[in-house]
Design a protein around this motif. Structure first.
Motif, PDB file in Angstrom:
ATOM      1  N   LYS A 699      -1.436  -4.556  -2.147  1.00  0.00           N
ATOM      2  CA  LYS A 699      -2.186  -4.079  -0.989  1.00  0.00           C
ATOM      3  C   LYS A 699      -1.805  -4.884   0.260  1.00  0.00           C
ATOM      4  CE  LYS A 699      -6.804  -3.092   0.525  1.00  0.00           C
ATOM      5  NZ  LYS A 699      -8.128  -2.724   0.189  1.00  0.00           N
ATOM      6  N   ASP A 752      -1.366   2.759   2.864  1.00  0.00           N
ATOM      7  CA  ASP A 752      -2.276   1.709   3.308  1.00  0.00           C
ATOM      8  C   ASP A 752      -3.709   2.240   3.386  1.00  0.00           C
ATOM      9  OD1 ASP A 752      -2.686  -0.980   4.550  1.00  0.00           O
ATOM     10  OD2 ASP A 752      -3.302   0.248   6.273  1.00  0.00           O
ATOM     11  N   PHE A 755      -5.079   3.299  -0.247  1.00  0.00           N
ATOM     12  CA  PHE A 755      -4.524   2.421  -1.272  1.00  0.00           C
ATOM     13  C   PHE A 755      -5.277   2.494  -2.594  1.00  0.00           C
ATOM     14  CE2 PHE A 755      -3.975  -1.481  -3.621  1.00  0.00           C
ATOM     15  CZ  PHE A 755      -2.601  -1.545  -3.694  1.00  0.00           C
ATOM     16  N   ASP A 756      -6.587   2.418  -2.527  1.00  0.00           N
ATOM     17  CA  ASP A 756      -7.338   2.355  -3.783  1.00  0.00           C
ATOM     18  C   ASP A 756      -7.133   3.597  -4.654  1.00  0.00           C
ATOM     19  OD1 ASP A 756      -8.293  -0.189  -3.380  1.00  0.00           O
ATOM     20  OD2 ASP A 756      -9.921   0.540  -2.092  1.00  0.00           O
ATOM     21  N   TYR A 759      -3.220   3.568  -5.808  1.00  0.00           N
ATOM     22  CA  TYR A 759      -2.646   2.369  -6.396  1.00  0.00           C
ATOM     23  C   TYR A 759      -1.845   2.629  -7.674  1.00  0.00           C
ATOM     24  CZ  TYR A 759      -2.900  -1.627  -9.551  1.00  0.00           C
ATOM     25  OH  TYR A 759      -2.603  -2.569 -10.481  1.00  0.00           O
TER      26      TYR A 759
END
Ligand SMILES: [Zn+2]
Length: 1012
Positions: A699, A752, A755-756, A759
């Motif tokens: 991250k 960005d 991201f979560d 991922y």
């Protein structure tokens, strides 16, 4: 990708330099003693110059001499060695006491205004037209102005030495205010109903130079740390204050500081010094008497308490303010900016603030500061060190300071990890080994090093004592050397500041409104007659600038003749072989015991939707933990044994085609013979065993990539703009745009932001792409070094091959659509970048060396005059790319539509092309300049690889050279037809000022903001 923007810098620039650590090193331990060619005696006077000191500089295989001209008070430093690429410069101390940009505008008018002996308008650019210089420029620093050039050609060196001395001591600019108006500022008004505007080259240059918050940050830091000295001002000029400058102030400043007694002359390379001393004395210095010039930069009294400064920078209405603040913590150092301090603090900043293994950086990361950098700034009488957090918020200020203090306190008490120090020192020593191989910039850099001490009345030769400075640093391995420095210069230093630069919406509108209102008010105060006068003045200035120099005047410039030149294609030795079944290129060149390795993996096997992941992978490998090493240890391992391991995603193009290209994933490094096996081990470890699934780290890295791209976008989006413009029609550049352009930026912004959610997908893609890329069937090895190093490398290849797959993979077929045409990207930049491109192969033209001459002529004659001189932009660009495309560009340009009209005007310019024989010869000579640029052996190996991969043969290069030499004016004329066809395609792209873009919105199919 190879964009043929010439290697040397073409434009006089305002530079706020930071001397980088890697420039400071030489070949410690491998030096030979250089013996002087001429025998001089200390204490003796030669042509008015007394030899004060002579010193053997074995670190850089040179002899240094300090001279003093007794009658005029001029100082002169000579560095004598075997380097054929000679360098000359003359500097003056020029402290400022306002933000009107006086030294900077003076630098421009001195070089462009001509001189007594060379009364040529735009002299600097006229010289450039016919020159083989490897460097030619003028540079304004916070406290000095320097006029340097380098050349391999003896005649040219002597000629230009006279030109540079003539312009600084006998300039013509003060005879006519129009020089000041053109390069400084003037009123622009075309008819009485039009609004009054400011224009001027430096005015627009500085609007561009100060357009990004990170470029403003350093002037604010200086303002905060040195509030009572000259350093609180921007020597380049603040656009808001440049229009307050008068011609008289400019002349007064010149009279005060441009005297031999305030000058620093530097001469470098293989030449006869007595001959030069005689020339300088006889033609210039003997006519001057020593005077006292008060130019010593002021020293700030240390603060009792830390100061704080908060400033705002503009963002667009649709942008978010969150996470866009810069916080910096700054310390003025108690010490002179000499070599030892520079080396020490450069290293300290490297070890403590720029290394992921440092506890300070780790603690800052943990506290939520993901984007940290540190700079040691040496170009001022009092150097400073800064730690900067980017992408943060104002309310984080206390936390930032607290974490830095407590972490520093901790490392001072416990001691810095010695392996961190040792690896950094090793890395420096490795870099030193490469200094035997001087390149185009070596002489210039030594001159800059000398200035670190010389400008502040120190001994310039101290800057060359790298050996001494380094051996002092080695005590840091046994004693608390850096720890004591941190204690003294940071923890116990109150001469410090916190500078916060935060975003504000509407600020740009506010500023431009204020300027517009000021001008409107001024205009309203004028009578019709006075307005009429302004219109006439502006017209006259345009006409004056549109009138070329007469033949007679141009003939005053000393020029080279083509007959005296023998440009040659340098053959780079390459042996092609198979090692362990892998195609291998060996370039047997002398490298002082260092081996340079490049691995090229074919990236065409990667699926279309995964193309951006190739770039992401290149930016992540070596920065995430592996099975054996934590990510904080990797940089230490790399530095301990190698010159660093670089991963990059690139495209090699088949010259003359937009459809055939070879995507590559490249891995590069270098090491000494004894460390080659270790280098391969670390490389193999990073390539095979990197863990992409450390969520926090990934991250953080993605967020850093995003902000680095944003800094690049807001400071000078030239390459990115050209790539995007070419991607309208070229598959090569469509691919490039996905890999490093605006499409890649969009990709990163998306990762960005989400991201979560993404991922797992990111990790999976990185793994897949890595496994596809690292395949021995797709691999080419290149090694530069002598046979001895090669043998060591050869023996160790299996280390590498163990971790590289062996699959049969096919190249992918990419299908791109070409629909994002004619875009504009708005930003808070006050100025614009305008690009236009076309594919000439589509119109039946094949590349020829004649196009290099065309390139020079259009850029230096037509575009330069129309866009810079008449339009007021800082620069105009023209280029031929990949032997198939043409681009036109402008930068830091106040105009939009007008510039595209100038591009169209190229057709008529070419139709009516007419140039004297002599001027045409000059254009051919400067087209040959790139054959005279010295390069290091490492760079030679890479050039040979590039030729090999793109299929360029020696025959092609010789043919190109022949074509350049045989170009005739009729050939140039014939290109008119090509431009007629190419420009009609109307592929344009503009980046910059939001308001101007909106005023011209009918030119574009889409308008988006540049930074997301
Ligand atoms: Zn400039």
């Amino acid at each position: 990708m190879k964009i043929f923007i010439r290697k040397r810098k073409k434009i006089t620039s305002f530079i706020l330099t930071v001397i980088l650590l890697t420039f400071l090193v030489s070949n410690l331990g491998y030096a030979q003693i250089y013996t002087a060619k001429s025998e001089l005696e200390v204490g003796q006077t030669y042509h008015g110059f007394k030899l004060i000191e002579e010193k053997n500089l074995k670190d850089i295989e040179s002899i240094g001499r300090i001279f003093y001209h007794e009658k005029s008070g001029a100082k002169l430093l000579q560095i004598e060695n075997e380097d054929e690429n000679k360098n000359f410069s003359i500097s003056f101390r020029t402290p400022v006491d306002n933000n009107k940009g006086i030294p900077h505008i003076l630098e421009h008018v001195i070089l462009n205004g001509g001189s007594e002996k060379y009364p040529v308008r735009q002299l600097f650019f006229e010289i450039m037209k016919g020159s083989l210089t490897t460097f030619l420029n003028g540079m304004t620093y916070p406290d000095r102005t320097t006029y340097p050039f380098s050349s391999m050609n003896d005649t040219e060196f002597s000629n230009l030495m006279d030109v540079y001395l003539n312009v600084v001591f006998k300039p013509s600019f003060y005879k006519d205010e129009k020089f000041f108006k053109t390069d400084g500022w003037h009123y622009k008004i075309e008819d009485k109903d039009a609004p009054l505007e400011y224009n001027g080259v430096v005015y627009n240059e500085m609007k561009g130079a100060l357009s990004s918050p990170d470029s403003q940050l350093y002037s604010y830091i200086m303002r905060s740390l040195y509030p009572d000295t000259n350093y609180r001002y921007i020597s380049g000029g603040d656009p808001a204050e440049i229009p307050n400058l008068t011609f008289k102030e400019l002349k007064d400043f010149y009279d005060k500081y441009y005297h031999p007694s305030n000058s620093y002359i530097y001469i470098y390379g293989k030449l006869d010094i007595l001959d030069k001393l005689e020339f300088i004395n006889e033609n210039y210095l003997k006519d001057y008497n020593k005077i006292k010039v008060d130019s010593k930069p002021g020293i700030q009294k240390p603060f009792k308490d830390k100061k704080e400064l908060t400033v705002e920078y503009p963002i667009l209405e649709e942008d978010l303010e969150k996470d866009k603040t810069f916080i910096s913590l700054n310390y003025a150092l108690d010490g002179k900016p000499d070599m030892e301090t520079t080396l020490t603090f450069g290293l300290l900043s490297q070890i403590v603030f720029n290394n992921p293994a440092s506890p300070v950086v780790q603690n800052l990361n943990k506290a939520g500061f993901n984007n940290i950098s540190s700079v040691y700034f040496s170009n001022s009488a009092q150097p400073f060190i800064s730690i900067v957090a980017q992408n943060t918020n104002e309310n984080m200020k206390d936390k930032f300071e607290d974490v830095i203090y407590s972490s520093l306190r901790d490392i001072v008490d416990k001691g810095i990890d010695k392996t961190l120090i040792k690896s950094t020192l090793n890395n420096m020593e490795l870099d030193q080994r490469q200094q035997y191989s001087r390149d185009a910039m070596t002489g210039l850099l030594y001159g800059e090093l000398a200035m670190l001490s010389w400008l502040y009345d120190g001994n310039p030769l101290d800057g060359m004592d790298i050996d001494g400075a380094l051996s002092k640093l080695k005590v840091a391995l046994d004693e608390p050397y850096f720890e004591n420095l941190i204690e003294k210069h940071i923890l116990k230093n109150n001469h410090s500041s916190v500078v916060i630069v935060k975003p504000k919406k509407g600020l740009m509108e506010e500023k431009s409104k204020a300027v517009a209102e000021k001008l409107e008010k001024y205009k309203a105060s004028l009578s019709d007659k006075e307005i009429e006068k302004l219109i006439i003045d502006y017209k006259e200035l345009q006409e004056w600038n549109g009138t070329p120099n007469s033949e007679e005047i141009l003939n005053t410039i000393p020029t080279l003749s083509i007959k005296d030149l023998e440009p040659k294609i340098e053959k780079i030795p390459t042996k092609e072989k198979k090692e362990n079944g892998i195609r291998t290129l060996h370039h047997p060149l002398f490298t002082n015991g260092v081996g340079f390795l490049n691995l090229y993996f074919d990236a065409s096997t990667v699926k279309q939707e995964q193309i951006p992941y190739i770039s992401l992978l290149s930016q992540i490998l070596g920065k995430v933990s592996t099975e054996k090493y934590n990510y904080t240890q990797l940089p230490i391992e790399e530095a301990m044994y190698t010159g660093g391991i670089q991963y990059s995603a690139t495209v090699v193009t088949k010259q003359g085609s937009n459809d055939i290209y070879y995507p590559k994933f490249t891995v590069s490094s270098y090491a000494t013979e004894e460390n080659i096996s270790k280098m391969l081990e670390i490389m193999a470890e990073e390539m095979a065993n990197s863990n992409f699934d450390d969520k926090e780290r990934l991250k953080q890295l993605i967020s850093n990539i995003k902000s680095n791209m944003e800094n690049q976008l807001s400071s000078g989006p030239i390459n990115i703009g050209i790539i995007r413009n070419l991607s309208y029609f070229s598959p090569v550049y469509k691919y490039n745009d996905l890999l490093l352009g605006l499409s890649y930026y969009d990709f990163i912004v998306d990762l960005d932001k989400n991201f979560d959610n993404k991922y797992k997908e990111i990790v999976k893609n990185l793994e897949e792409v890595k496994n596809t890329l690292l395949n021995r069937k797709n691999m080419l090895i290149s090694f530069t070094g002598e046979q001895k190093e090669y043998n060591v490398f050869r023996k160790n290849i299996p280390t590498l091959l163990k971790v590289i797959g062996d699959k049969d993979l096919n190249s992918q077929k990419y299908n791109f659509d070409f629909d994002n045409k004619n875009e504009a990207f708005s930003s808070t930049m006050d100025i614009l970048y305008n690009f236009q491109t076309f594919d000439f192969t589509k119109h039946g033209y094949n590349y020829s060396g004649k196009m290099k001459v065309l390139n020079n002529i259009l850029q230096s004659d037509y575009l330069f005059n129309e866009i810079r001189i008449k339009g007021g932009a800082y620069g105009a660009l023209f280029g031929i790319i990949d032997e198939s495309n043409i681009f036109l560009g402008s930068y830091r340009d106040p105009n939009l539509k007008q510039t595209y009209d100038v591009y169209k005007g190229a057709i008529d310019y070419l139709k009516n092309f007419n140039m004297s024989e002599k001027d045409f010869e000059k254009q051919i000579i400067s087209s040959l300049a790139e054959y005279y640029i010295p390069t290091s052996n490492m760079a030679k190996g890479q050039t040979a690889d590039y030729y090999y991969l793109s299929g360029i043969t020696e025959e092609d290069l010789n043919k190109e050279l022949e074509e350049i030499l045989n170009t005739k004016p009729e050939d140039i004329k014939k290109f008119a037809e090509l431009f007629e066809k190419g420009l009609k395609e109307n592929h344009i792209l503009t980046i910059g000022n939001e308001k101007v873009i909106k005023d011209n919105k009918n030119l574009f199919n889409s308008i988006n903001s540049l930074v997301k």
